[in-house]
Design a protein around this motif. Structure first.
Motif, PDB file in Angstrom:
ATOM      1  N   GLY A  34       0.780  -1.224   0.000  1.00 48.53           N
ATOM      2  CA  GLY A  34       0.000   0.000   0.000  1.00 48.53           C
ATOM      3  C   GLY A  34       0.811   1.272   0.000  1.00 48.53           C
ATOM      4  O   GLY A  34       0.284   2.331   0.376  1.00 48.53           O
ATOM      5  N   ARG A  35       2.045   1.218  -0.464  1.00 53.05           N
ATOM      6  CA  ARG A  35       2.904   2.407  -0.450  1.00 53.05           C
ATOM      7  C   ARG A  35       3.694   2.488  -1.752  1.00 53.05           C
ATOM      8  O   ARG A  35       4.328   1.519  -2.167  1.00 53.05           O
ATOM      9  N   LEU A  36       3.655   3.666  -2.385  1.00 52.69           N
ATOM     10  CA  LEU A  36       4.420   3.892  -3.609  1.00 52.69           C
ATOM     11  C   LEU A  36       5.156   5.215  -3.469  1.00 52.69           C
ATOM     12  O   LEU A  36       4.537   6.257  -3.273  1.00 52.69           O
ATOM     13  N   ALA A  37       6.495   5.163  -3.582  1.00 53.03           N
ATOM     14  CA  ALA A  37       7.305   6.357  -3.353  1.00 53.03           C
ATOM     15  C   ALA A  37       8.292   6.572  -4.496  1.00 53.03           C
ATOM     16  O   ALA A  37       8.726   5.626  -5.159  1.00 53.03           O
ATOM     17  N   ASP A  53      -6.699   2.551   0.307  1.00 51.66           N
ATOM     18  CA  ASP A  53      -5.699   2.306   1.358  1.00 51.66           C
ATOM     19  C   ASP A  53      -4.276   2.366   0.799  1.00 51.66           C
ATOM     20  O   ASP A  53      -3.444   1.487   1.075  1.00 51.66           O
ATOM     21  N   THR A  54      -3.999   3.403   0.016  1.00 48.71           N
ATOM     22  CA  THR A  54      -2.702   3.546  -0.627  1.00 48.71           C
ATOM     23  C   THR A  54      -2.073   4.879  -0.239  1.00 48.71           C
ATOM     24  O   THR A  54      -2.762   5.881  -0.071  1.00 48.71           O
ATOM     25  N   HIS A  55      -0.749   4.889  -0.088  1.00 46.87           N
ATOM     26  CA  HIS A  55       0.011   6.094   0.251  1.00 46.87           C
ATOM     27  C   HIS A  55       0.952   6.412  -0.908  1.00 46.87           C
ATOM     28  O   HIS A  55       1.862   5.634  -1.221  1.00 46.87           O
ATOM     29  N   LEU A  56       0.712   7.537  -1.584  1.00 47.29           N
ATOM     30  CA  LEU A  56       1.561   7.975  -2.685  1.00 47.29           C
ATOM     31  C   LEU A  56       2.487   9.076  -2.186  1.00 47.29           C
ATOM     32  O   LEU A  56       2.022  10.087  -1.648  1.00 47.29           O
ATOM     33  N   GLY A  59       5.996  11.910  -6.124  1.00 52.75           N
ATOM     34  CA  GLY A  59       5.806  11.352  -7.453  1.00 52.75           C
ATOM     35  C   GLY A  59       5.165  12.311  -8.428  1.00 52.75           C
ATOM     36  O   GLY A  59       4.632  13.361  -8.065  1.00 52.75           O
ATOM     37  N   ARG A  60       5.225  11.929  -9.699  1.00 64.02           N
ATOM     38  CA  ARG A  60       4.561  12.650 -10.775  1.00 64.02           C
ATOM     39  C   ARG A  60       3.608  11.702 -11.483  1.00 64.02           C
ATOM     40  O   ARG A  60       3.980  10.587 -11.847  1.00 64.02           O
ATOM     41  N   ILE A  61       2.371  12.177 -11.700  1.00 62.96           N
ATOM     42  CA  ILE A  61       1.386  11.432 -12.469  1.00 62.96           C
ATOM     43  C   ILE A  61       1.024  12.310 -13.660  1.00 62.96           C
ATOM     44  O   ILE A  61       0.455  13.386 -13.503  1.00 62.96           O
ATOM     45  N   THR A  62       1.393  11.855 -14.865  1.00 63.07           N
ATOM     46  CA  THR A  62       1.310  12.701 -16.054  1.00 63.07           C
ATOM     47  C   THR A  62       0.492  12.022 -17.143  1.00 63.07           C
ATOM     48  O   THR A  62       0.709  10.848 -17.451  1.00 63.07           O
ATOM     49  N   VAL A  79       3.017  15.154  -4.470  1.00 65.84           N
ATOM     50  CA  VAL A  79       2.711  14.518  -5.763  1.00 65.84           C
ATOM     51  C   VAL A  79       2.151  15.566  -6.719  1.00 65.84           C
ATOM     52  O   VAL A  79       1.324  16.395  -6.340  1.00 65.84           O
ATOM     53  N   GLU A  80       2.605  15.522  -7.985  1.00 71.48           N
ATOM     54  CA  GLU A  80       2.096  16.387  -9.040  1.00 71.48           C
ATOM     55  C   GLU A  80       1.221  15.583  -9.994  1.00 71.48           C
ATOM     56  O   GLU A  80       1.624  14.526 -10.477  1.00 71.48           O
ATOM     57  N   PHE A  81       0.022  16.101 -10.269  1.00 71.89           N
ATOM     58  CA  PHE A  81      -0.860  15.549 -11.287  1.00 71.89           C
ATOM     59  C   PHE A  81      -0.879  16.551 -12.441  1.00 71.89           C
ATOM     60  O   PHE A  81      -1.295  17.694 -12.266  1.00 71.89           O
TER      61      PHE A  81
END
Length: 228
Positions: A34-37, A53-56, A59-62, A79-81
């Motif tokens: 449940g964790r993405l870094a 139930d996830t922890h970001l 990060g960049r989501i493009t 985090v940037e979207f």
């Protein structure tokens, strides 16, 4: 850290250019345990996006496109979207800190019980959305966004600023808005003005609020009756 400041409101932006920070390309936002870094998720075109139930972190989501998006109990930190299109977005029971949404389409979104702390919406389309119990725990800026026919219900936006946005038929239904900065917007078509106590506006906007109140109360002018 980089910040975005408009008048008295400053948002701390994601710290993604720090020395030694490397973002790895990933093909999914579902991290281990449940964790993405320290990630970069780009150009995905999905039918369904479901995250719970996830922890970001960091990060960049493009360029993400999803036909249906459901996010629940999501923690977002730094985090940037960018240029994302999240159709039919349902986002509940979550917290976002140091997040940026830039050039994103979130039209028709439903956000419920989401807490924002240092969050920037920049040039986003958020029309026809519903925000229920949205809480600005820290500074929040909506800049050059369209919020047409969007409804804020029982929101707490005292730490927020809305700047140069399209607020046609935007409605405020209960909540706390003391200190909400609405300068540099056309307020003439707002709805739910009774909820907007102790907001911040310019002197020139008083006439716009009067026009909005006239429509909100469905007032009939005597001159119109006399002409009949």
């Amino acid at each position: 850290m980089d910040t975005r400041t408009i008048r008295r409101t400053s948002v701390t932006l994601p710290a993604l250019n720090e020395p030694g920070l490397y973002l790895s390309n990933v093909t999914s936002l579902e991290g281990g345990r449940g964790r993405l870094a320290e990630f970069h998720y780009a150009d995905a075109d999905l039918r369904d996006l479901d995250l719970a139930d996830t922890h970001l972190i960091d990060g960049r989501i493009t360029g993400l496109k999803a036909q249906r998006t459901r996010l629940e109990k999501l923690r977002v930190d730094s985090v940037e979207f960018t240029s994302c299109d999240l159709a039919s977005l349902q986002w509940t029971d979550s917290k976002l800190s140091r997040a940026v949404f830039r050039d994103c389409k979130l039209m028709g979104a439903t956000l419920k019980d989401v807490t924002l702390d240092n969050v920037l919406f920049d040039n986003c389309k958020i029309d026809y959305s519903t925000f229920t119990r949205l809480r600005a725990a820290g500074p929040v800026i909506f800049s050059k966004c369209t919020l047409r026919e969007t409804t804020f219900t029982a929101a707490d936006l005292g730490a927020a600023l809305i700047d140069d946005c399209d607020l046609r038929l935007t409605e405020f239904d209960g909540g706390k808005y003391r200190g909400l900065d609405l300068r540099d917007n056309d307020l003439s078509q707002l709805r739910g003005l009774a909820s907007l106590k102790q907001i911040v506006i310019d002197q020139a906007q008083k006439l716009q609020l009067a026009e909005a109140l006239t429509a909100d109360l469905d007032v009939t002018f005597g001159e119109d009756l006399d002409d009949k």
